[in-house]
Enzyme design. Structure first.
Site, PDB file in Angstrom:
ATOM      1  N   SER A   9      18.624  10.354  33.512  1.00 20.37           N
ATOM      2  CA  SER A   9      18.907   9.089  32.820  1.00 20.37           C
ATOM      3  C   SER A   9      20.385   8.697  32.779  1.00 20.37           C
ATOM      4  O   SER A   9      20.697   7.562  32.399  1.00 20.37           O
ATOM      5  CB  SER A   9      18.375   9.146  31.394  1.00 20.37           C
ATOM      6  OG  SER A   9      16.971   9.101  31.417  1.00 20.37           O
ATOM      7  N   LYS A  24      21.337   5.546  34.482  1.00 17.62           N
ATOM      8  CA  LYS A  24      21.120   4.225  33.879  1.00 17.62           C
ATOM      9  C   LYS A  24      22.430   3.506  33.570  1.00 17.62           C
ATOM     10  O   LYS A  24      22.489   2.275  33.567  1.00 17.62           O
ATOM     11  CB  LYS A  24      20.263   4.376  32.611  1.00 17.62           C
ATOM     12  CG  LYS A  24      18.841   4.861  32.918  1.00 17.62           C
ATOM     13  CD  LYS A  24      18.086   5.284  31.668  1.00 17.62           C
ATOM     14  CE  LYS A  24      16.676   5.772  32.022  1.00 17.62           C
ATOM     15  NZ  LYS A  24      15.959   6.320  30.852  1.00 17.62           N
ATOM     16  N   TYR A  27      13.778   3.470  40.960  1.00 15.85           N
ATOM     17  CA  TYR A  27      14.103   4.143  39.684  1.00 15.85           C
ATOM     18  C   TYR A  27      14.030   5.670  39.822  1.00 15.85           C
ATOM     19  O   TYR A  27      14.917   6.395  39.370  1.00 15.85           O
ATOM     20  CB  TYR A  27      13.155   3.631  38.589  1.00 15.85           C
ATOM     21  CG  TYR A  27      13.258   4.383  37.289  1.00 15.85           C
ATOM     22  CD1 TYR A  27      14.309   4.137  36.406  1.00 15.85           C
ATOM     23  CD2 TYR A  27      12.327   5.357  36.945  1.00 15.85           C
ATOM     24  CE1 TYR A  27      14.420   4.853  35.217  1.00 15.85           C
ATOM     25  CE2 TYR A  27      12.426   6.064  35.762  1.00 15.85           C
ATOM     26  CZ  TYR A  27      13.478   5.812  34.902  1.00 15.85           C
ATOM     27  OH  TYR A  27      13.589   6.526  33.732  1.00 15.85           O
ATOM     28  N   TYR A  77      19.126   7.767  22.826  1.00 19.38           N
ATOM     29  CA  TYR A  77      17.801   7.419  22.289  1.00 19.38           C
ATOM     30  C   TYR A  77      17.786   7.554  20.772  1.00 19.38           C
ATOM     31  O   TYR A  77      18.730   7.127  20.112  1.00 19.38           O
ATOM     32  CB  TYR A  77      16.713   8.285  22.962  1.00 19.38           C
ATOM     33  CG  TYR A  77      16.906   8.353  24.445  1.00 19.38           C
ATOM     34  CD1 TYR A  77      16.711   7.218  25.226  1.00 19.38           C
ATOM     35  CD2 TYR A  77      17.338   9.508  25.080  1.00 19.38           C
ATOM     36  CE1 TYR A  77      16.925   7.242  26.587  1.00 19.38           C
ATOM     37  CE2 TYR A  77      17.554   9.541  26.450  1.00 19.38           C
ATOM     38  CZ  TYR A  77      17.345   8.407  27.186  1.00 19.38           C
ATOM     39  OH  TYR A  77      17.564   8.426  28.528  1.00 19.38           O
ATOM     40  N   VAL A  92      17.530  14.147  31.028  1.00 18.87           N
ATOM     41  CA  VAL A  92      16.665  15.317  30.795  1.00 18.87           C
ATOM     42  C   VAL A  92      16.992  16.504  31.696  1.00 18.87           C
ATOM     43  O   VAL A  92      16.487  17.602  31.472  1.00 18.87           O
ATOM     44  CB  VAL A  92      15.145  15.027  30.932  1.00 18.87           C
ATOM     45  CG1 VAL A  92      14.602  14.284  29.753  1.00 18.87           C
ATOM     46  CG2 VAL A  92      14.812  14.342  32.225  1.00 18.87           C
TER      47      VAL A  92
HETATM   48  O1  DON Z   1      11.915   8.536  33.874  1.00 16.10           O
HETATM   49  C1  DON Z   1      11.894   9.594  33.288  1.00 16.10           C
HETATM   50  O2  DON Z   1      11.189   9.768  32.301  1.00 16.10           O
HETATM   51  C2  DON Z   1      12.787  10.702  33.785  1.00 16.10           C
HETATM   52  N1  DON Z   1      12.905  10.648  35.197  1.00 16.10           N
HETATM   53  C3  DON Z   1      14.186  10.577  33.226  1.00 16.10           C
HETATM   54  C4  DON Z   1      14.253  10.510  31.764  1.00 16.10           C
HETATM   55  C5  DON Z   1      15.521  10.967  31.143  1.00 16.10           C
HETATM   56  O3  DON Z   1      16.415  11.543  31.727  1.00 16.10           O
HETATM   57  C6  DON Z   1      15.536  10.768  29.697  1.00 16.10           C
HETATM   58  N2  DON Z   1      16.673  11.347  29.112  1.00 16.10           N
HETATM   59  N3  DON Z   1      16.873  12.146  28.300  1.00 16.10           N
END
Ligand code: DON
Length: 308
Positions: free
Chosen positions: A63, A66, A190, A242, A260
Site C-alpha cells: 500500500s 498508493k 493495482y 487506516y 502489509v
Molecule cells: O490490496 C490489498 O489488499 C493488498 N495488496 C495491499 C494492502 C495493504 O498493503 C494494506 N496496508 N496495510
C-alpha cells in the site's frame, strides 16, 4: 545530532524483538518471508543516507505504492480528482466496504483500497494496463534514481488470485459510475503497483521529494509543487495508517504510509525521508516494530511535526 548512532541504537533495540507481530499470510509469497528482519534508512534533505539492519533487502511495498500513484494521478488530472475520492480519514480497515454504499461509491480517501483503486483508474485513462504499469515502474525508478527496481510478478499473480474483496470494491464503485474502466483492467494495474519490490534505502530516496518541498535533492528533479507536497503529506498524516492513523500521529507525529509487506514510509518535512521495514504487523495491519522504531526516531530527533 549523530543520525548514524540513532539508527544503530534503534536497530539494536529492535534486535531482541525480531519476529513480533503477525506476518501477512493472505498470499504464499508474503507468508513465507522471514519475519525476523528489520531495516531502517533515513535520507536527509542534504542527501545523506543513514542505514541499519536489513536496509538493502527488497520487500513488497504494497500500500505504500498508493502515495506514488496519488502523485501520478494529481499530475495527470490535478485537483479534479477530488470529485471522485475524498480526503477524510475512514476510521475503518484498509479493505473495508461499509462506507461506500452510504457515500455513493465515493471512497473516503486515496489510501484505503477503494480510494486507491479509483486513483489507479485515473492513471489508467488513455492507456492499456501494461502501459500504466510501465509508467508507474518508470516513475518509481526515476524518483529513487535506481533502474534496478522491479515488480515481483509472482506477488502480482497471487494478489490477482486472492483479491476477491478488491474485485468487490471495484465492481461496487463501477455500479455507482465511479470506475471508468473494467474492474479487471484497473485491478491488473493495482495488483502490480502493490507488488513493487523496493529496499528501505530505495524507498527513502523515492520519498525525498515529499520531505523537500516537491524536489528530490539527490537528483534535482522537480516532482511536484511545494503546495502539492504539503498536501500529500497532510493526507499521509491523517489517512496513511487506516484506522491506526490517529495512534500513529500520537506516537510518531509524522506523515506516513504503511503497507502489509511491513514497510512504512515516513516524511519529516524539511528534514528527511525515512523508510522502515519489519514484516510482523500489529492489530491494524501496520508494521509493529516499524511503528515503534519510528516512535523512537522522532523522540531522539525531535522531528515530530507537532514539536519537540
Ligand atoms: O490490496 C490489498 O489488499 C493488498 N495488496 C495491499 C494492502 C495493504 O498493503 C494494506 N496496508 N496495510
Amino acid at each position: 545530532m549523530n543520525l548514524q548512532e540513532i539508527v544503530d541504537d534503534i536497530a539494536s533495540a529492535m534486535k531482541p524483538r525480531l519476529g513480533e507481530g503477525k506476518i501477512a499470510d493472505y498470499i504464499p509469497e508474503l507468508a513465507r518471508i522471514d519475519a525476523k528482519q528489520f531495516g531502517l534508512a533515513v535520507t536527509t534533505v542534504d542527501g545523506e543516507t543513514f542505514t541499519a539492519g536489513d536496509a538493502s533487502v527488497p520487500f513488497s511495498i504494497q500500500s505504500i505504492s498508493k502515495v506514488f500513484m496519488l502523485t501520478l494521478a494529481l499530475g495527470k488530472a490535478g485537483e479534479s480528482i477530488w470529485s471522485r475520492v475524498g480526503r477524510e480519514p475512514s476510521g475503518s480497515a484498509f479493505n473495508s466496504i461499509v462506507q461506500l454504499e452510504h457515500e455513493h461509491g465515493i471512497p473516503r480517501n486515496p489510501f484505503i483500497n477503494a480510494g486507491a483503486i479509483v486513483i489507479t483508474d485515473m492513471v489508467l485513462a488513455g492507456h492499456a494496463p501494461r502501459e500504466a504499469i510501465g509508467e508507474f515502474l518508470r516513475f518509481m525508478r526515476y524518483l529513487a534514481d535506481d533502474d534496478s527496481i522491479t515488480i515481483d510478478e509472482k506477488v502480482a499473480r497471487s494478489e490477482q488470485k486472492t483479491g476477491y474483496r478488491n474485485v468487490a470494491l471495484a465492481n461496487f464503485m463501477h455500479a455507482f459510475g465511479n470506475l471508468h474502466h473494467a474492474a479487471e483492467l484497473v485491478l491488473g494495474v493495482y495488483f502490480h503497483q502493490c507488488a513493487l519490490a523496493m529496499s528501505c534505502v530505495q524507498l527513502s530516496h523515492a520519498g525525498l521529494y515529499l520531505a523537500n518541498r516537491g524536489t528530490n535533492p539527490l537528483t534535482g528533479f522537480s516532482v511536484v509543487s511545494e503546495k502539492r507536497a504539503r498536501r500529500i503529506n497532510a493526507l499521509m498524516l491523517t489517512c496513511g495508517h487506516y484506522d491506526g492513523s490517529g495512534d500513529f500521529a500520537y506516537r510518531v507525529g509524522l506523515p506516513g504510509k504503511s503497507g502489509v509487506g511491513g514497510g512504512i514510509l515516513a516524511i519529516a518535512p524539511g528534514k528527511a525521508s525515512i523508510a522502515v521495514w519489519s514484516p510482523g504487523l500489529n492489530k491494524v495491519g501496520n508494521s509493529a516494530l516499524g511503528s515503534e522504531a519510528l516512535e523512537m526516531l522522532t523522540q531522539r530527533t525531535g522531528w515530530s511535526v507537532f514539536g519537540h
